[in-house]
Write an enzyme that holds these catalytic residues in place. Structure first.
Site, PDB file in Angstrom:
ATOM      1  N   ASP A   3      -8.406   1.030   6.322  1.00  0.00           N
ATOM      2  CA  ASP A   3      -7.070   1.606   6.466  1.00  0.00           C
ATOM      3  C   ASP A   3      -7.080   2.539   7.659  1.00  0.00           C
ATOM      4  O   ASP A   3      -7.844   3.499   7.692  1.00  0.00           O
ATOM      5  CB  ASP A   3      -6.722   2.365   5.173  1.00  0.00           C
ATOM      6  N   GLY A   4      -6.208   2.231   8.637  1.00  0.00           N
ATOM      7  CA  GLY A   4      -6.069   3.096   9.796  1.00  0.00           C
ATOM      8  C   GLY A   4      -6.244   2.352  11.102  1.00  0.00           C
ATOM      9  O   GLY A   4      -7.328   1.866  11.403  1.00  0.00           O
ATOM     10  N   GLY A   5      -5.171   2.224  11.857  1.00  0.00           N
ATOM     11  CA  GLY A   5      -5.263   1.567  13.152  1.00  0.00           C
ATOM     12  C   GLY A   5      -5.533   0.079  13.097  1.00  0.00           C
ATOM     13  O   GLY A   5      -5.972  -0.508  14.090  1.00  0.00           O
ATOM     14  N   MET A  20      -4.100  10.459  -1.441  1.00  0.00           N
ATOM     15  CA  MET A  20      -4.669  11.434  -0.520  1.00  0.00           C
ATOM     16  C   MET A  20      -4.245  12.809  -1.014  1.00  0.00           C
ATOM     17  O   MET A  20      -3.424  13.496  -0.407  1.00  0.00           O
ATOM     18  CB  MET A  20      -4.205  11.150   0.913  1.00  0.00           C
ATOM     19  N   HIS A  35      -2.772   4.659  -2.855  1.00  0.00           N
ATOM     20  CA  HIS A  35      -3.839   5.411  -2.175  1.00  0.00           C
ATOM     21  C   HIS A  35      -3.510   6.895  -2.289  1.00  0.00           C
ATOM     22  O   HIS A  35      -2.573   7.389  -1.661  1.00  0.00           O
ATOM     23  CB  HIS A  35      -3.917   4.965  -0.714  1.00  0.00           C
ATOM     24  N   MET A  49       0.594  11.587  -0.529  1.00  0.00           N
ATOM     25  CA  MET A  49      -0.016  12.745   0.134  1.00  0.00           C
ATOM     26  C   MET A  49       0.607  14.031  -0.396  1.00  0.00           C
ATOM     27  O   MET A  49       1.806  14.077  -0.677  1.00  0.00           O
ATOM     28  CB  MET A  49       0.181  12.662   1.649  1.00  0.00           C
ATOM     29  N   GLY A 100      -3.984  11.001   6.703  1.00  0.00           N
ATOM     30  CA  GLY A 100      -2.884  11.951   6.772  1.00  0.00           C
ATOM     31  C   GLY A 100      -1.665  11.473   7.529  1.00  0.00           C
ATOM     32  O   GLY A 100      -0.544  11.801   7.167  1.00  0.00           O
ATOM     33  N   PHE A 101      -1.871  10.664   8.574  1.00  0.00           N
ATOM     34  CA  PHE A 101      -0.745  10.232   9.381  1.00  0.00           C
ATOM     35  C   PHE A 101      -0.915   8.780   9.803  1.00  0.00           C
ATOM     36  O   PHE A 101      -2.033   8.327  10.054  1.00  0.00           O
ATOM     37  CB  PHE A 101      -0.605  11.100  10.644  1.00  0.00           C
ATOM     38  N   GLY A 102       0.198   8.057   9.879  1.00  0.00           N
ATOM     39  CA  GLY A 102       0.165   6.688  10.371  1.00  0.00           C
ATOM     40  C   GLY A 102       0.156   6.660  11.889  1.00  0.00           C
ATOM     41  O   GLY A 102       0.390   7.668  12.550  1.00  0.00           O
ATOM     42  N   GLY A 103      -0.147   5.496  12.435  1.00  0.00           N
ATOM     43  CA  GLY A 103      -0.061   5.309  13.875  1.00  0.00           C
ATOM     44  C   GLY A 103      -1.238   5.818  14.669  1.00  0.00           C
ATOM     45  O   GLY A 103      -1.166   5.891  15.904  1.00  0.00           O
ATOM     46  N   ASP A 130       1.007   5.249   0.128  1.00  0.00           N
ATOM     47  CA  ASP A 130       0.241   6.430   0.504  1.00  0.00           C
ATOM     48  C   ASP A 130       0.857   7.677  -0.120  1.00  0.00           C
ATOM     49  O   ASP A 130       1.949   8.100   0.273  1.00  0.00           O
ATOM     50  CB  ASP A 130       0.214   6.580   2.028  1.00  0.00           C
ATOM     51  N   HIS A 141       0.857  -1.186   0.000  1.00  0.00           N
ATOM     52  CA  HIS A 141       0.000   0.000   0.000  1.00  0.00           C
ATOM     53  C   HIS A 141       0.892   1.236   0.000  1.00  0.00           C
ATOM     54  O   HIS A 141       1.697   1.430   0.910  1.00  0.00           O
ATOM     55  CB  HIS A 141      -0.892  -0.038   1.248  1.00  0.00           C
ATOM     56  N   GLY A 199       0.073  -0.561   8.811  1.00  0.00           N
ATOM     57  CA  GLY A 199       1.387   0.060   8.667  1.00  0.00           C
ATOM     58  C   GLY A 199       2.223  -0.142   9.899  1.00  0.00           C
ATOM     59  O   GLY A 199       3.139  -0.966   9.929  1.00  0.00           O
TER      60      GLY A 199
END
Length: 221
Positions: free
Chosen positions: A173-175, A66, A64, A35, A140-143, A33, A31, A195
């Site tokens: 996607d996310g968490g 963004m 992806h 941005m 916008g941000f990982g983690g 990202d 994947h 991620g």
């Protein structure tokens, strides 16, 4: 449908992308990202980096976007060799036309929705898509921490997809982690972006397989 794990390199060592991708041979894809610091308050990399990655791997590239002005840029990523290109519906002026253009370039067309964007207004265009990406954090941000409030939307999306009679993937996607992937799979997701959970693990490939096993177990219940 067997669950797919597509780790995001956002939390990998971006100075050694090929080495990092080599750590996850069991993954179903990678994947990427993209941005632009306009659509989201962060900047990563763009088309030249994706083109370089394509030249150096046979892995399934899941891009992806963004970015603002998705109509202008998304087809170029398909042309660059990405197997799947995701645009945000919030950044697309003509999503149906864009999905068709991505498919025309030979890639799978995917549409992403932010957590607060409902799926229902787009029910009639699902047949134009190969995948729907439901963000389970603000993009916008990982983690970031997984948002359970998206789970009902995953269920509603699965119901709408079932009505089409087509094989349309539902990606989250996310968490996504060992603690959250089962809830996503039970709700109807079949493709998972992880991620931090993967690249922060001592053995990233073992984590890929553990995440897949958890998703399979959830679907079997």
């Amino acid at each position: 449908m067997a669950p797919r794990i597509t780790p995001s390199i956002l939390n990998a060592d971006l100075s050694n992308l090929m080495g990092e991708m080599g750590k996850i041979p069991s993954a179903d894809g990678v994947h990427l990202d993209v941005m632009d610091n306009h659509f989201v308050p962060n900047m990563t990399f763009g088309l030249p980096v994706v083109e370089c990655i394509r030249k150096n791997t046979d892995a399934f590239l899941d891009v992806h976007l963004m970015i603002a002005n998705a109509d202008r840029w998304a087809p170029a990523f398909a042309e660059a060799g990405a197997e799947s290109v995701t645009f945000h519906v919030e950044a697309a002026d003509a999503p149906i036309r864009l999905a068709r253009e991505i498919r025309k370039q030979g890639a799978r067309a995917s549409m992403a929705l932010k957590p607060a964007t409902p799926i229902e207004p787009y029910a009639d265009m699902l047949g134009e898509l190969d995948m729907v990406l439901l963000m389970t954090v603000e993009p916008g941000f990982g983690g970031q921490k997984f948002l359970d409030l998206v789970l009902p939307k995953i269920r509603r999306t699965r119901e709408l997809v079932a009505r089409t009679g087509q094989e349309i993937w539902i990606q989250v996607d996310g968490g996504v982690s060992l603690e959250t992937i089962e809830r996503c799979a039970e709700a109807g997701a079949d493709t998972f972006v992880a991620g931090s959970a993967v690249f922060a693990a001592s053995d990233p490939d073992a984590m890929v397989n553990s995440l897949r096993d958890k998703a399979i177990s959830a679907c079997a219940h």
